[in-house]
Design an enzyme around this catalytic site. Sequence first.
Site, PDB file in Angstrom:
ATOM      1  N   HIS A  72      48.457  36.436  41.136  1.00 27.26           N
ATOM      2  CA  HIS A  72      47.887  36.667  39.333  1.00 27.26           C
ATOM      3  C   HIS A  72      48.976  35.468  38.469  1.00 27.26           C
ATOM      4  O   HIS A  72      50.382  36.856  38.932  1.00 27.26           O
ATOM      5  CB  HIS A  72      47.424  38.109  39.289  1.00 27.26           C
ATOM      6  CG  HIS A  72      46.201  37.978  39.907  1.00 27.26           C
ATOM      7  ND1 HIS A  72      45.771  38.126  39.210  1.00 27.26           N
ATOM      8  CD2 HIS A  72      46.050  38.081  40.936  1.00 27.26           C
ATOM      9  CE1 HIS A  72      44.569  38.126  39.979  1.00 27.26           C
ATOM     10  NE2 HIS A  72      44.406  38.491  41.138  1.00 27.26           N
ATOM     11  N   CYS A 107      43.123  39.728  31.186  1.00 26.66           N
ATOM     12  CA  CYS A 107      42.610  41.229  31.654  1.00 26.66           C
ATOM     13  C   CYS A 107      41.491  40.881  29.806  1.00 26.66           C
ATOM     14  O   CYS A 107      41.958  40.652  29.406  1.00 26.66           O
ATOM     15  CB  CYS A 107      43.393  41.927  31.094  1.00 26.66           C
ATOM     16  SG  CYS A 107      42.853  43.481  29.969  1.00 26.66           S
ATOM     17  N   ASN A 138      44.559  34.884  37.432  1.00 30.96           N
ATOM     18  CA  ASN A 138      45.045  34.032  38.153  1.00 30.96           C
ATOM     19  C   ASN A 138      45.835  32.718  37.807  1.00 30.96           C
ATOM     20  O   ASN A 138      45.260  32.309  36.887  1.00 30.96           O
ATOM     21  CB  ASN A 138      43.612  34.031  39.133  1.00 30.96           C
ATOM     22  CG  ASN A 138      43.132  34.782  39.901  1.00 30.96           C
ATOM     23  OD1 ASN A 138      42.002  35.367  39.056  1.00 30.96           O
ATOM     24  ND2 ASN A 138      43.358  34.991  41.523  1.00 30.96           N
TER      25      ASN A 138
END
Length: 286
Positions: free
Chosen positions: A211, A242, A251
């Site tokens: 990520h 988020c 990612n």
Amino acid sequence: MDDFVRIHEVGPRDGLQNEAGVISVDRKVALIDMLGKSGLRDIEVGSFVSPKWVPQMADTDQLLARIVPVTGVRYAVLVPNMRGWDAFLKADRSDISTEIAVFISASEGFSQSNLNCSIAESIARLRPVIAAAQIHSVTVRGYVSCVTDCPFDGPTPPSRVADAVRMLRDVAPIPVSLGDTMGQGTPERVTEMLRAVLNEAPAAELAGHFHDTAGRALANIEASLEMGLRAFDSAVGGLGGCPYAPGAPGNVATEAVLGLLDQLGMQTGIDRDVIADAAQLAKDMR
Ligand code: HMG
Ligand code: MG
């Protein structure tokens, strides 16, 4: 040095799973079908997990029913337990190439938060799933999360990651994707973690899953390439930020990984123009 790198596209699953808004099956299928035309060989499309925990993945059976399968592409789904396996079987796509992914954590805190059980319990739940997949000749991939840091337990010692990989591969010698769930790893720490994990599994059976929270995912991929890894997970358009932090990176973006690998003279067999179109489609979905 082997210069072929296998990219596992995880955008439709890892990228979209946190999206709060409703994304229609039509739009997800359009993205998956476009990705299928890019030369990618592995596309993770969804999860058979609890819809209460991850509502965005509740339509995975419909996606599997609707995608237009491309020969040579393997379509993967996450399966956490036998209930998920039963749902996978019920979706009935034995006519196409599919794979299930089972997942555990290297840290107890994340295991409890993500799977509602300890690491040992999660392994026990996966045993029958892997056995069933073997009976049905469905390939299985493993994930280990929190390979550098855990949001609850802090930094993860490399030996813990090696232990988790060993526990998983003691069930069956499946390939394992190593997840930097928090995106806080540095190349030095990733290298140290890989040194420990390589005592348990060969580089050819490991993948890096980074990520990009701290903007170091590409550097971590370079460090992993140095350690011999030749498989990486990424999400087109960098999907996966988020939901409570608009614009936050998710990612590592597939298009960025392809750019890096091109610069390094490595091959993927993936058409960057198709991925660029898919990245636009992915961004428009949010
Ligand atoms: P639980 O609550 O401990 O399980 O959840 P349970 O067996 O007690 O079941 C509770 C309820 O869930 C029951 O329903 C079950 O029927 C249902 P209720 O009676 O309350 O109505 N249930 C299911 N429903 C649908 N499909 C299933 C299923 N199993 C039980 N398979 C469970 C355990 C694992 C299901 C739950 O914790 C869960 O779904 N967690 C979500 C895990 C998840 O999807 N996380 C995100 C993916 S992992 C990830 O993103 C990391 C990765 O990208 C790598 C990295 O970056 O690190 C892979
Ligand atoms: Mg992930």
